[in-house]
Design a protein around this motif. Structure first.
Motif, PDB file in Angstrom:
ATOM      1  N   VAL A  39       0.830  -1.208   0.000  1.00 24.89           N
ATOM      2  CA  VAL A  39       0.000   0.000   0.000  1.00 24.89           C
ATOM      3  C   VAL A  39       0.860   1.252   0.000  1.00 24.89           C
ATOM      4  CG1 VAL A  39      -1.662   1.351   1.344  1.00 24.89           C
ATOM      5  CG2 VAL A  39      -1.991  -1.114   1.079  1.00 24.89           C
ATOM      6  N   ARG A  40       1.897   1.267   0.861  1.00 26.66           N
ATOM      7  CA  ARG A  40       2.737   2.479   0.950  1.00 26.66           C
ATOM      8  C   ARG A  40       3.416   2.766  -0.388  1.00 26.66           C
ATOM      9  NH1 ARG A  40       3.889   6.631   0.693  1.00 26.66           N
ATOM     10  NH2 ARG A  40       5.136   8.036   1.995  1.00 26.66           N
ATOM     11  N   ASN A  41       3.918   1.743  -1.032  1.00 26.73           N
ATOM     12  CA  ASN A  41       4.559   1.926  -2.329  1.00 26.73           C
ATOM     13  C   ASN A  41       3.552   2.348  -3.395  1.00 26.73           C
ATOM     14  OD1 ASN A  41       7.637   0.898  -2.701  1.00 26.73           O
ATOM     15  ND2 ASN A  41       6.687  -0.102  -0.952  1.00 26.73           N
ATOM     16  N   ARG A  42       2.373   1.745  -3.362  1.00 28.79           N
ATOM     17  CA  ARG A  42       1.357   2.049  -4.376  1.00 28.79           C
ATOM     18  C   ARG A  42       0.867   3.489  -4.264  1.00 28.79           C
ATOM     19  NH1 ARG A  42       0.493   1.572  -8.976  1.00 28.79           N
ATOM     20  NH2 ARG A  42      -1.503   0.991  -9.885  1.00 28.79           N
ATOM     21  N   ILE A  43       0.685   3.962  -3.044  1.00 33.82           N
ATOM     22  CA  ILE A  43       0.249   5.346  -2.839  1.00 33.82           C
ATOM     23  C   ILE A  43       1.252   6.313  -3.464  1.00 33.82           C
ATOM     24  CG2 ILE A  43      -0.114   7.159  -1.114  1.00 33.82           C
ATOM     25  CD1 ILE A  43      -1.194   4.947   0.765  1.00 33.82           C
ATOM     26  N   GLU A  44       2.539   6.050  -3.214  1.00 34.67           N
ATOM     27  CA  GLU A  44       3.562   6.967  -3.723  1.00 34.67           C
ATOM     28  C   GLU A  44       3.623   6.925  -5.246  1.00 34.67           C
ATOM     29  OE1 GLU A  44       5.852  10.002  -2.120  1.00 34.67           O
ATOM     30  OE2 GLU A  44       4.462   8.576  -1.197  1.00 34.67           O
ATOM     31  N   THR A  45       3.506   5.737  -5.808  1.00 31.49           N
ATOM     32  CA  THR A  45       3.541   5.602  -7.266  1.00 31.49           C
ATOM     33  C   THR A  45       2.375   6.350  -7.911  1.00 31.49           C
ATOM     34  OG1 THR A  45       4.629   3.446  -7.139  1.00 31.49           O
ATOM     35  CG2 THR A  45       3.473   3.964  -9.176  1.00 31.49           C
TER      36      THR A  45
END
Length: 459
Positions: A205-211
């Motif tokens: 989730v954290r990576n997806r939000i930033e992407t």
């Protein structure tokens, strides 16, 4: 959780201004479990300060924490500046105050897409095996086998914790962002604070939000809303005392109630991070308004006044820490996740601390016996210099309390307030239903269960 109490207040001040101050506590969302959260006293807090500001005035919420006070003042029609030294608190304030939220913008729709795209099949094979083993153990119920499973999970801070995903984490320099390079939550907190599946989902989730934000699929408000939902899910699932992050529960200790510890471990590890994240996103959407007038900054109080003073606030509310316990100790995991930078873990005698604390976590002067006095004096003097009224929450330990000693006593705080605002403009209220005033003759009334007081300094 959402609260079921509704409050409506109206008053006419001595200056002749009509104040219509109203907020509905059904619309106040506490995103995380937070020490000293003012959710239970919001109604009394707003009522006690209602004559110190009007609709459209700027109210500053220092030490905003979980943001419930910022939300309440925003609901009354005030413009709110939310201030906290921790970045994740700024994220929560930006989300729940609706800062830069566009018409019709909802985070729950994006949260559902993120959750739908998550699948353990995309994880490295060795993590898939750990997730499957964890799943089987959780199905079997509380057991010593589940307890013994977690110390076998490779971690960056265990010398024997070698695997491809740990090696990738070790290759990222401390202080460097881990996006797309290393699973920071899995490699640091899986098996201690969270389960393997929970950690894998949180990293995703954290990576997806930033992407999505970098690719401009989502704007700043949705980014902050999704991050707030992530923090909320992490707070709900963490296996630690009080649902804070000071230390994970010590289920391997020889002392304590083993049966209780095993049940608690199983219960927390069984919480589905996906449904918890989705529920939080709906709650954020419901609680948040939409405003270009509110703002949030991540700065220590001493540095924040350079930005506060030019905005000419009418009321400053402060809920500072009073004990030696640093708030960054309780929420260091969320602070690491907020920036997603590889932490440099603090070590004692060559070993990482039980709480896996970062070396550079923020230390507040308000939690220092030697620095608290000057810090409080600076807060009070600068608030007065801004021309703002000041409200300070104070929680006194009971006479027989064995809890944390206060870094400053109530009478010292009262004297500082009178020094800058004048004796006639300082009042101390007990935050019970009758707002009983204190004076030097009966201040020992503080030594009871209801020991929350509010120091009001009128400009």
């Amino acid at each position: 959780m959402l609260t079921p109490i509704a409050t409506s207040l109206a008053s006419v001040s001595s200056r002749g201004k009509v104040r219509t101050l109203a907020f509905n506590e059904n619309e106040i969302f506490r995103p995380i479990h937070y020490l000293g959260c003012k959710l239970r006293t919001l109604e009394r807090l707003v009522a006690a300060t209602k004559d110190l500001y009007s609709r459209g005035d700027l109210v500053v919420d220092l030490f905003s924490g979980s943001t419930v006070v910022s939300q309440a003042y925003a609901k009354t029609g005030a413009r709110v500046l939310s201030v906290d030294a921790q970045l994740f608190c700024q994220h929560m304030a930006s989300a729940l105050l609706g800062i830069k939220r566009q018409q019709g913008e909802c985070s729950a729709d994006i949260a559902r897409l993120i959750a739908k795209d998550f699948g353990t099949s995309s994880l490295p094979a060795e993590i898939q095996r750990l997730v499957e083993e964890e799943r089987r153990l959780l199905i079997s119920g509380p057991s010593k086998a589940l307890v013994d499973f977690y110390p076998r999970i490779p971690q960056v801070w265990r010398p024997d914790g070698q695997s491809s995903w740990i090696n990738s984490a070790l290759s990222v320099e401390p202080g460097t962002e881990g996006f797309g390079a290393a699973p920071i939550i899995l490699s640091h907190y899986a098996g201690t604070y969270f389960g393997v599946y929970q950690s894998a989902f949180f990293d995703y989730v954290r990576n997806r939000i930033e992407t999505l934000h970098i690719e401009m699929v989502i704007g700043s408000w949705t980014r902050h809303a999704l991050l707030t939902s992530l923090y909320s899910a992490m707070s709900a699932t963490v296996c630690s005392a009080g649902k804070h992050f000071a230390q994970p529960l010590g289920v391997h200790r020889e002392t304590g109630n083993k049966e209780f510890q095993w049940v608690r471990l199983h219960s927390d590890r069984s919480i589905d991070p996906v449904t918890t994240f989705l529920a939080a996103s709906k709650a954020v959407d419901h609680a948040a308004g939409s405003s270009e007038e509110h703002s949030a900054i991540a700065l220590p109080v001493a540095a924040a006044y350079d930005q506060i003073a030019p905005r000419k606030p009418t009321l400053i509310y402060a809920d500072p820490p009073y004990t030696a316990q640093q708030y960054s100790r309780f929420y260091h995991v969320l602070e690491v996740v907020s920036s997603y930078r590889m932490p440099r873990l603090q070590r004692m005698s060559g070993q990482v601390t039980a709480g896996l604390y970062s070396e550079d976590r923020y230390k507040s002067p308000f939690s220092s016996k030697t620095a608290a006095g000057p810090a409080f004096e600076a807060l009070i003097s600068q608030s007065q210099a801004c021309g703002a009224s000041l409200a300070i929450s104070y929680s006194s330990s009971s006479e027989k309390s064995t809890g944390n000693a206060r870094m400053i006593q109530l009478f010292e705080l009262e004297q500082l307030c009178k020094k800058y605002y004048g004796s006639s403009r300082v009042q101390i209220l007990a935050l019970d239903h009758t707002y009983r005033p204190f004076n030097s003759g009966h201040r020992n009334n503080i030594h009871r269960n209801d020991n929350e007081v509010l120091i009001l300094c009128e400009a």
